[in-house]
Design a protein around this motif. Structure first.
Motif, PDB file in Angstrom:
ATOM      1  N   LEU A   1      32.698  37.137  39.052  1.00 35.59           N
ATOM      2  CA  LEU A   1      33.630  37.828  38.158  1.00 35.59           C
ATOM      3  C   LEU A   1      33.700  39.304  38.500  1.00 35.59           C
ATOM      4  CD1 LEU A   1      32.799  36.254  34.654  1.00 35.59           C
ATOM      5  CD2 LEU A   1      34.987  36.110  35.863  1.00 35.59           C
ATOM      6  N   ILE A   2      32.552  39.913  38.780  1.00 36.39           N
ATOM      7  CA  ILE A   2      32.521  41.327  39.146  1.00 36.39           C
ATOM      8  C   ILE A   2      33.253  41.554  40.471  1.00 36.39           C
ATOM      9  CG2 ILE A   2      31.018  43.254  39.783  1.00 36.39           C
ATOM     10  CD1 ILE A   2      28.921  42.127  37.888  1.00 36.39           C
ATOM     11  N   TYR A   3      32.982  40.679  41.435  1.00 37.72           N
ATOM     12  CA  TYR A   3      33.575  40.825  42.769  1.00 37.72           C
ATOM     13  C   TYR A   3      35.100  40.802  42.677  1.00 37.72           C
ATOM     14  CZ  TYR A   3      34.786  39.861  47.622  1.00 37.72           C
ATOM     15  OH  TYR A   3      35.339  39.927  48.876  1.00 37.72           O
ATOM     16  N   TYR A   4      35.633  39.804  41.999  1.00 35.18           N
ATOM     17  CA  TYR A   4      37.085  39.704  41.886  1.00 35.18           C
ATOM     18  C   TYR A   4      37.655  40.765  40.946  1.00 35.18           C
ATOM     19  CZ  TYR A   4      36.947  35.289  44.435  1.00 35.18           C
ATOM     20  OH  TYR A   4      36.765  34.342  45.406  1.00 35.18           O
ATOM     21  N   GLY A   5      36.823  41.207  40.023  1.00 30.36           N
ATOM     22  CA  GLY A   5      37.270  42.263  39.119  1.00 30.36           C
ATOM     23  C   GLY A   5      37.590  43.541  39.858  1.00 30.36           C
ATOM     24  N   PHE A   6      36.839  43.828  40.908  1.00 29.34           N
ATOM     25  CA  PHE A   6      37.107  45.022  41.705  1.00 29.34           C
ATOM     26  C   PHE A   6      38.499  44.982  42.337  1.00 29.34           C
ATOM     27  CE2 PHE A   6      32.323  45.490  42.362  1.00 29.34           C
ATOM     28  CZ  PHE A   6      32.236  46.535  41.458  1.00 29.34           C
ATOM     29  N   ASN A   7      39.011  43.791  42.567  1.00 37.19           N
ATOM     30  CA  ASN A   7      40.298  43.661  43.237  1.00 37.19           C
ATOM     31  C   ASN A   7      41.487  43.884  42.315  1.00 37.19           C
ATOM     32  OD1 ASN A   7      39.057  42.964  45.698  1.00 37.19           O
ATOM     33  ND2 ASN A   7      38.981  40.797  45.144  1.00 37.19           N
ATOM     34  N   VAL A   8      41.275  43.747  41.016  1.00 40.35           N
ATOM     35  CA  VAL A   8      42.403  43.829  40.081  1.00 40.35           C
ATOM     36  C   VAL A   8      42.320  45.032  39.154  1.00 40.35           C
ATOM     37  CG1 VAL A   8      42.749  41.347  40.121  1.00 40.35           C
ATOM     38  CG2 VAL A   8      41.238  42.328  38.404  1.00 40.35           C
ATOM     39  N   LEU A   9      41.168  45.709  39.125  1.00 40.14           N
ATOM     40  CA  LEU A   9      41.010  46.840  38.230  1.00 40.14           C
ATOM     41  C   LEU A   9      41.240  48.150  38.946  1.00 40.14           C
ATOM     42  CD1 LEU A   9      37.826  45.709  36.279  1.00 40.14           C
ATOM     43  CD2 LEU A   9      40.185  45.565  35.529  1.00 40.14           C
ATOM     44  N   SER A  10      41.592  49.154  38.178  1.00 41.15           N
ATOM     45  CA  SER A  10      41.732  50.502  38.718  1.00 41.15           C
ATOM     46  C   SER A  10      41.155  51.488  37.716  1.00 41.15           C
ATOM     47  CB  SER A  10      43.208  50.831  38.977  1.00 41.15           C
ATOM     48  OG  SER A  10      43.921  50.940  37.757  1.00 41.15           O
ATOM     49  N   PRO A  11      40.733  52.658  38.173  1.00 45.48           N
ATOM     50  CA  PRO A  11      40.151  53.643  37.256  1.00 45.48           C
ATOM     51  C   PRO A  11      41.091  54.045  36.128  1.00 45.48           C
ATOM     52  CG  PRO A  11      39.714  54.247  39.525  1.00 45.48           C
ATOM     53  CD  PRO A  11      40.684  53.106  39.569  1.00 45.48           C
ATOM     54  N   SER A  12      42.402  54.005  36.384  1.00 50.99           N
ATOM     55  CA  SER A  12      43.353  54.464  35.378  1.00 50.99           C
ATOM     56  C   SER A  12      43.443  53.530  34.174  1.00 50.99           C
ATOM     57  CB  SER A  12      44.744  54.625  36.007  1.00 50.99           C
ATOM     58  OG  SER A  12      45.205  53.382  36.505  1.00 50.99           O
ATOM     59  N   THR A  13      42.946  52.311  34.311  1.00 50.93           N
ATOM     60  CA  THR A  13      43.002  51.362  33.188  1.00 50.93           C
ATOM     61  C   THR A  13      41.658  50.684  32.946  1.00 50.93           C
ATOM     62  OG1 THR A  13      43.721  49.582  34.678  1.00 50.93           O
ATOM     63  CG2 THR A  13      45.450  50.872  33.590  1.00 50.93           C
ATOM     64  N   PHE A  14      40.580  51.267  33.430  1.00 52.78           N
ATOM     65  CA  PHE A  14      39.296  50.567  33.395  1.00 52.78           C
ATOM     66  C   PHE A  14      38.806  50.309  31.978  1.00 52.78           C
ATOM     67  CE2 PHE A  14      34.627  50.293  33.778  1.00 52.78           C
ATOM     68  CZ  PHE A  14      34.565  49.208  34.632  1.00 52.78           C
ATOM     69  N   TYR A  15      38.753  51.347  31.142  1.00 52.05           N
ATOM     70  CA  TYR A  15      38.266  51.168  29.771  1.00 52.05           C
ATOM     71  C   TYR A  15      39.197  50.239  28.990  1.00 52.05           C
ATOM     72  CZ  TYR A  15      35.479  55.326  30.879  1.00 52.05           C
ATOM     73  OH  TYR A  15      34.618  56.215  31.470  1.00 52.05           O
ATOM     74  N   LEU A  16      40.497  50.399  29.192  1.00 51.42           N
ATOM     75  CA  LEU A  16      41.457  49.532  28.509  1.00 51.42           C
ATOM     76  C   LEU A  16      41.274  48.083  28.949  1.00 51.42           C
ATOM     77  CD1 LEU A  16      43.920  49.092  26.698  1.00 51.42           C
ATOM     78  CD2 LEU A  16      45.372  49.657  28.672  1.00 51.42           C
ATOM     79  N   SER A  17      41.050  47.880  30.247  1.00 52.83           N
ATOM     80  CA  SER A  17      40.845  46.522  30.765  1.00 52.83           C
ATOM     81  C   SER A  17      39.608  45.886  30.143  1.00 52.83           C
ATOM     82  CB  SER A  17      40.701  46.553  32.290  1.00 52.83           C
ATOM     83  OG  SER A  17      41.861  47.063  32.898  1.00 52.83           O
ATOM     84  N   ALA A  18      38.530  46.650  30.019  1.00 57.53           N
ATOM     85  CA  ALA A  18      37.303  46.139  29.410  1.00 57.53           C
ATOM     86  C   ALA A  18      37.566  45.724  27.966  1.00 57.53           C
ATOM     87  CB  ALA A  18      36.207  47.199  29.472  1.00 57.53           C
ATOM     88  N   PHE A  19      38.321  46.542  27.236  1.00 54.86           N
ATOM     89  CA  PHE A  19      38.621  46.260  25.840  1.00 54.86           C
ATOM     90  C   PHE A  19      39.493  45.016  25.696  1.00 54.86           C
ATOM     91  CE2 PHE A  19      41.642  47.188  22.229  1.00 54.86           C
ATOM     92  CZ  PHE A  19      40.755  46.847  21.218  1.00 54.86           C
ATOM     93  N   VAL A  20      40.557  44.924  26.500  1.00 57.66           N
ATOM     94  CA  VAL A  20      41.488  43.802  26.399  1.00 57.66           C
ATOM     95  C   VAL A  20      40.817  42.495  26.812  1.00 57.66           C
ATOM     96  CG1 VAL A  20      43.625  42.809  27.303  1.00 57.66           C
ATOM     97  CG2 VAL A  20      43.528  45.248  26.727  1.00 57.66           C
ATOM     98  N   LEU A  21      40.103  42.514  27.934  1.00 55.09           N
ATOM     99  CA  LEU A  21      39.468  41.284  28.393  1.00 55.09           C
ATOM    100  C   LEU A  21      38.398  40.811  27.405  1.00 55.09           C
ATOM    101  CD1 LEU A  21      39.254  39.154  30.560  1.00 55.09           C
ATOM    102  CD2 LEU A  21      37.620  40.601  31.778  1.00 55.09           C
ATOM    103  N   ALA A  22      37.623  41.744  26.870  1.00 52.13           N
ATOM    104  CA  ALA A  22      36.610  41.372  25.882  1.00 52.13           C
ATOM    105  C   ALA A  22      37.262  40.802  24.625  1.00 52.13           C
ATOM    106  CB  ALA A  22      35.749  42.589  25.519  1.00 52.13           C
ATOM    107  N   SER A  23      38.442  41.320  24.269  1.00 52.74           N
ATOM    108  CA  SER A  23      39.156  40.805  23.104  1.00 52.74           C
ATOM    109  C   SER A  23      39.591  39.365  23.325  1.00 52.74           C
ATOM    110  CB  SER A  23      40.385  41.678  22.810  1.00 52.74           C
ATOM    111  OG  SER A  23      40.028  43.013  22.517  1.00 52.74           O
ATOM    112  N   VAL A  24      40.174  39.102  24.502  1.00 51.68           N
ATOM    113  CA  VAL A  24      40.668  37.762  24.814  1.00 51.68           C
ATOM    114  C   VAL A  24      39.522  36.758  24.869  1.00 51.68           C
ATOM    115  CG1 VAL A  24      41.813  36.351  26.560  1.00 51.68           C
ATOM    116  CG2 VAL A  24      42.681  38.645  26.034  1.00 51.68           C
ATOM    117  N   ILE A  25      38.463  37.123  25.590  1.00 56.12           N
ATOM    118  CA  ILE A  25      37.317  36.230  25.708  1.00 56.12           C
ATOM    119  C   ILE A  25      36.632  36.057  24.352  1.00 56.12           C
ATOM    120  CG2 ILE A  25      35.085  35.855  26.817  1.00 56.12           C
ATOM    121  CD1 ILE A  25      37.530  35.546  28.637  1.00 56.12           C
TER     122      ILE A  25
END
Length: 463
Positions: free
Chosen positions: A97-121
């Motif tokens: 999950l971490i490995y593939y996460g590096f491919n789709v995440l960017s610093p400009s949305t990192f905190y937002l991505s963590a929040f949204v993904l944690a919400s969905v899961i």
């Protein structure tokens, strides 16, 4: 719980409650004690108080045991989550999950991505504990590479996980809140949307704004970290099957213990597709946590994948037992009942009823550190008062969730707080300022209570 052993006046209970909070605060914050010692000190003090009041020790001990039983499910769950994290590490699920996460995440949305993904899961799993132990560990593993603040990452994950813990029909706290007041589970979830959706949107905006702070990070280290993940031998597409099983069983509303057990079994099978650990190795990993072979030079990844284990849950479990024991003792000595009874005479209008229920649920979290007790005690106490004030019971269910369920992760000695501190490897006070969803949920329920906005009534009545 059984009846109290002492009849205490509200004024006396307030003094004792203030003293208890002061002792906990001074010993843990000012003196730096671990929460266990602080709770034991308070418990001993209350036992001495009971002795002075001629309360039998056996009776107090029985109430303490009853207190532990209210959270025995969480204590069991901690053990299984420790085993789950080890299993997902050895199977390569979290590293992948971490490995593939590096491919789709960017610093400009990192905190937002963590929040949204944690919400969905969180909604899919219905367990904030499991969400934080999986998604949280994964995002914290990526934090340094994205030049992100680990405390903000943890705050984003906690916010998303607690959104799921509130809104998922699979969540035990959601079911408890609805059942206490006698309303339909989905009616409760629908009513919570009035405060939860705005809190979620505002939190998302804040995390999006904060994400821009790491936009200048050097991403050249990502390739190095990804290579180290590959070198660990844990990155495999099929490893995600375990995560799919975990989510699928949760969506099917399979009991959490059975879901985790099945996921662990699948993870063990997947482990043997890329390695051949002995049964002794498996036993060691499940007890002490997974650890890669010492001959591998994995740098930062080595520490990242060395997680989980039953042993690492002991700290949390003992602390939860002590906290629940304290709750039982506070009830036995009449302190909690007196505090609740003392608030009833102030409930002359609807707005006061909502605020009293909210602050009571909040206060029990702080005083006892137990999420379930904040729901059970507040719900049972204020249900007749809400009906007397002409308020629909679903208002009470929403209030105690907004002020109870989401607050526990912010209490250092709380069940959630203890678990997250161990899982994230950081004290609660580090991520506490960034758990925006938790604050906003409480703030909105108080505002709506004072204004009467979205407050449903059994019959028309001015607040």
């Amino acid at each position: 719980m059984t009846d109290t052993l002492l009849n205490m006046k509200p004024s006396q209970a307030v003094v004792l409650a203030i003293l208890i909070v002061a002792v906990l605060g001074i010993t843990m914050i000012a003196w730096g004690w671990v929460p266990h010692l602080s709770l034991i000190l308070v418990i001993v003090g209350l036992l001495m108080f009971g002795l002075i009041k001629k309360v039998k020790f056996d009776d107090m001990q029985t109430h303490m045991a009853n207190g532990v039983m209210t959270g025995i499910g969480a204590i069991y769950l901690f053990s299984f989550i420790g085993l789950l994290v080890s299993a997902l590490m050895m199977a390569g699920t979290i590293p992948t999950l971490i490995y593939y996460g590096f491919n789709v995440l960017s610093p400009s949305t990192f905190y937002l991505s963590a929040f949204v993904l944690a919400s969905v899961i969180g909604v899919a799993l219905g367990s904030g504990f499991t969400t934080c132990a999986t998604v949280g560990v994964a995002f914290l593993g990526m934090a340094s590479v994205f030049d992100a603040n680990p405390a903000i990452v943890a705050g984003a994950v906690v916010s998303g996980a607690l959104f799921g813990d509130k809104m998922s029909p699979l969540s035990d706290t959601t079911s408890i809140a609805a059942s206490i007041v006698g309303i339909d589970l989905f009616e409760h979830i629908k009513n919570m949307m009035y405060t939860t959706v705005p809190a979620w949107v505002l939190s998302a905006i804040i995390f999006w704004m904060l994400s821009g702070q790491s936009s200048g990070s050097d991403l050249s280290d990502i390739a190095t970290l990804q290579q180290q993940l590959i070198d660990s031998g844990l990155v495999h597409g099929y490893s995600l099957i375990a995560f799919v099983v975990l989510v699928a069983l949760a969506v099917m509303r399979v009991n959490a213990i059975y879901t985790i057990t099945a996921t662990i079994a699948v993870a063990v099978v997947l482990t043997y597709l890329h390695s051949t650990p002995s049964l002794a190795d498996l036993g060691g990993w499940f007890f002490a946590g997974y650890a890669p072979a010492q001959e591998l030079d994995l740098g930062a990844v080595g520490k990242l994948v060395s997680r989980g284990g039953l042993q690492n849950m002991f700290f949390s479990q003992i602390l939860v037992i002590l906290a629940l024991s304290l709750g039982g003792l506070l009830h036995a000595l009449g302190i909690l009942p007196a505090l609740l009874d003392g608030a009833r005479h102030l409930l002359t209008k609807a707005s006061r009823g909502v605020m009293a229920a909210a602050f009571t649920s909040f206060g029990i979290n702080v005083l006892v550190g137990e999420q379930y007790l904040s729901l059970l005690l507040s719900g049972n106490t204020f249900l007749p008062e809400f009906k007397r004030l002409g308020l629909h019971p679903k208002n009470l269910a929403r209030t105690i969730e907004d002020a109870g369920t989401v607050i526990n992760p912010l209490v250092p000695w709380g069940v959630y707080g203890v678990f997250l501190a161990g899982t994230f490897g950081m004290p609660v006070v580090d991520y506490l300022p960034y758990a925006f969803f938790c604050y906003l949920s409480l703030a909105l329920t108080l505002i709506f209570g004072m204004t009467g906005f979205t407050i449903s009534r059994i019959e028309p009545q001015h607040s």
